[in-house]
Motif scaffolding. Structure first.
Motif, PDB file in Angstrom:
ATOM      1  N   TYR A 175      78.167 -84.455  36.365  1.00 19.17           N
ATOM      2  CA  TYR A 175      77.449 -84.190  35.118  1.00 19.17           C
ATOM      3  C   TYR A 175      76.107 -83.571  35.435  1.00 19.17           C
ATOM      4  O   TYR A 175      75.644 -83.586  36.577  1.00 19.17           O
ATOM      5  CB  TYR A 175      77.305 -85.450  34.266  1.00 19.17           C
ATOM      6  N   LEU A 176      75.483 -82.996  34.402  1.00 14.73           N
ATOM      7  CA  LEU A 176      74.162 -82.405  34.538  1.00 14.73           C
ATOM      8  C   LEU A 176      73.481 -82.400  33.185  1.00 14.73           C
ATOM      9  O   LEU A 176      74.130 -82.485  32.142  1.00 14.73           O
ATOM     10  CB  LEU A 176      74.255 -80.971  35.070  1.00 14.73           C
ATOM     11  N   TRP A 177      72.169 -82.313  33.210  1.00 21.29           N
ATOM     12  CA  TRP A 177      71.352 -82.159  32.006  1.00 21.29           C
ATOM     13  C   TRP A 177      70.808 -80.743  31.976  1.00 21.29           C
ATOM     14  O   TRP A 177      70.359 -80.229  33.002  1.00 21.29           O
ATOM     15  CB  TRP A 177      70.193 -83.162  32.009  1.00 21.29           C
ATOM     16  N   LEU A 195      82.685 -77.725  33.116  1.00 21.44           N
ATOM     17  CA  LEU A 195      81.768 -78.701  32.539  1.00 21.44           C
ATOM     18  C   LEU A 195      81.685 -78.424  31.039  1.00 21.44           C
ATOM     19  O   LEU A 195      81.670 -77.266  30.620  1.00 21.44           O
ATOM     20  CB  LEU A 195      80.394 -78.597  33.195  1.00 21.44           C
ATOM     21  N   ARG A 196      81.662 -79.492  30.240  1.00 19.80           N
ATOM     22  CA  ARG A 196      81.622 -79.357  28.788  1.00 19.80           C
ATOM     23  C   ARG A 196      80.520 -80.236  28.219  1.00 19.80           C
ATOM     24  O   ARG A 196      80.237 -81.311  28.758  1.00 19.80           O
ATOM     25  CB  ARG A 196      82.957 -79.793  28.165  1.00 19.80           C
ATOM     26  N   LEU A 197      79.940 -79.786  27.112  1.00 20.21           N
ATOM     27  CA  LEU A 197      79.000 -80.644  26.390  1.00 20.21           C
ATOM     28  C   LEU A 197      79.731 -81.932  26.044  1.00 20.21           C
ATOM     29  O   LEU A 197      80.863 -81.892  25.550  1.00 20.21           O
ATOM     30  CB  LEU A 197      78.546 -79.958  25.097  1.00 20.21           C
ATOM     31  N   ASP A 198      79.102 -83.074  26.301  1.00 22.09           N
ATOM     32  CA  ASP A 198      79.789 -84.341  26.011  1.00 22.09           C
ATOM     33  C   ASP A 198      79.136 -85.117  24.870  1.00 22.09           C
ATOM     34  O   ASP A 198      79.500 -86.256  24.600  1.00 22.09           O
ATOM     35  CB  ASP A 198      79.927 -85.191  27.274  1.00 22.09           C
ATOM     36  N   GLY A 199      78.161 -84.512  24.202  1.00 23.67           N
ATOM     37  CA  GLY A 199      77.544 -85.145  23.031  1.00 23.67           C
ATOM     38  C   GLY A 199      76.259 -85.895  23.331  1.00 23.67           C
ATOM     39  O   GLY A 199      75.519 -86.241  22.405  1.00 23.67           O
ATOM     40  N   ALA A 200      75.962 -86.155  24.591  1.00 25.02           N
ATOM     41  CA  ALA A 200      74.732 -86.886  24.929  1.00 25.02           C
ATOM     42  C   ALA A 200      73.536 -85.935  24.874  1.00 25.02           C
ATOM     43  O   ALA A 200      73.650 -84.763  25.242  1.00 25.02           O
ATOM     44  CB  ALA A 200      74.850 -87.510  26.314  1.00 25.02           C
ATOM     45  N   ARG A 201      72.405 -86.442  24.389  1.00 28.40           N
ATOM     46  CA  ARG A 201      71.145 -85.688  24.339  1.00 28.40           C
ATOM     47  C   ARG A 201      70.028 -86.637  24.715  1.00 28.40           C
ATOM     48  O   ARG A 201      70.149 -87.835  24.549  1.00 28.40           O
ATOM     49  CB  ARG A 201      70.814 -85.185  22.926  1.00 28.40           C
ATOM     50  N   ARG A 202      68.946 -86.072  25.182  1.00 29.34           N
ATOM     51  CA  ARG A 202      67.775 -86.896  25.480  1.00 29.34           C
ATOM     52  C   ARG A 202      66.520 -86.050  25.347  1.00 29.34           C
ATOM     53  O   ARG A 202      66.558 -84.825  25.464  1.00 29.34           O
ATOM     54  CB  ARG A 202      67.871 -87.519  26.871  1.00 29.34           C
ATOM     55  N   GLU A 203      65.430 -86.749  25.114  1.00 33.75           N
ATOM     56  CA  GLU A 203      64.106 -86.127  25.118  1.00 33.75           C
ATOM     57  C   GLU A 203      63.513 -86.443  26.483  1.00 33.75           C
ATOM     58  O   GLU A 203      63.376 -87.608  26.846  1.00 33.75           O
ATOM     59  CB  GLU A 203      63.233 -86.731  24.009  1.00 33.75           C
ATOM     60  N   GLU A 204      63.200 -85.396  27.228  1.00 28.69           N
ATOM     61  CA  GLU A 204      62.767 -85.589  28.609  1.00 28.69           C
ATOM     62  C   GLU A 204      61.354 -85.048  28.804  1.00 28.69           C
ATOM     63  O   GLU A 204      61.075 -83.901  28.473  1.00 28.69           O
ATOM     64  CB  GLU A 204      63.754 -84.846  29.525  1.00 28.69           C
ATOM     65  N   ARG A 215      73.793 -82.930  27.691  1.00 30.79           N
ATOM     66  CA  ARG A 215      74.512 -83.260  28.919  1.00 30.79           C
ATOM     67  C   ARG A 215      75.877 -82.557  28.946  1.00 30.79           C
ATOM     68  O   ARG A 215      76.584 -82.525  27.945  1.00 30.79           O
ATOM     69  CB  ARG A 215      74.717 -84.783  29.029  1.00 30.79           C
ATOM     70  N   TYR A 216      76.181 -82.028  30.106  1.00 29.74           N
ATOM     71  CA  TYR A 216      77.489 -81.458  30.400  1.00 29.74           C
ATOM     72  C   TYR A 216      78.170 -82.375  31.411  1.00 29.74           C
ATOM     73  O   TYR A 216      77.513 -82.912  32.301  1.00 29.74           O
ATOM     74  CB  TYR A 216      77.350 -80.072  31.026  1.00 29.74           C
TER      75      TYR A 216
END
Length: 168
Positions: A126-128, A145-154, A165-166
């Protein structure tokens, strides 16, 4: 004819003697990549010396960390790194930390070679990625690699980047 057309590219593991060159290239790539995503005032704080210190840390990590550099005529033009997942809820045991390449070397197969140097074929991964950086999406999707729905504020250099996230 393109000046890069018949250029020999060497992909090899990162060495501790590379830290200054890696710091310079890292700073330049961040400017090329993040100029539209981060304020110029913040990017002014990106110093090659500070990034070289980061690379001093990276080169001292153990064998479970894979770091590779791309060189042309002895000069580093890009790099990639992967290692153990850093997230508690990681969808895979290995995380791709970065694949960075100077803009003038994009679309020549070098990014793919760097990726392949730090990731095994079909390895769970995985990767961001910065949400507002669409340039890399096709690159990662071609590597399953596919978008998996996870997001974050970094936090990034004192500002906040939204990352997606992919995974595979």
């Amino acid at each position: 004819m393109s000046p890069h057309m018949h250029t020999e590219v060497l992909i090899r593991p990162v060495r501790d003697v590379d830290v200054e060159a890696l710091g310079r290239v890292h700073a330049k790539v961040w400017h090329e990549t993040y100029d539209q995503l981060i304020s110029s005032a913040t990017l002014e704080n990106v110093s090659p010396r500070r990034l070289a210190e980061l690379w001093t840390h990276y080169t001292a990590l153990g064998p479970e960390y894979r770091m590779a550099a791309a060189l042309v005529d002895g000069e580093i033009i890009g790099f990639a790194g992967s290692g153990p997942a850093r997230d508690a809820d990681a969808p895979a045991p290995r995380e791709l930390y970065f694949v960075y390449l100077l803009d003038s070397w994009h679309r020549k197969g070098i990014g793919r070679a760097l990726f392949d140097a730090v990731v095994e074929p079909d390895e769970p991964l995985y990767l961001w990625l910065a949400e507002r950086y669409p340039g890399a999406r096709d690159f990662y999707e071609k590597r399953n690699l596919r978008l998996d729905g996870a997001r974050r504020e970094e936090p990034f250099l004192g500002e906040i980047l939204t990352e997606v996230r992919y995974s595979r």
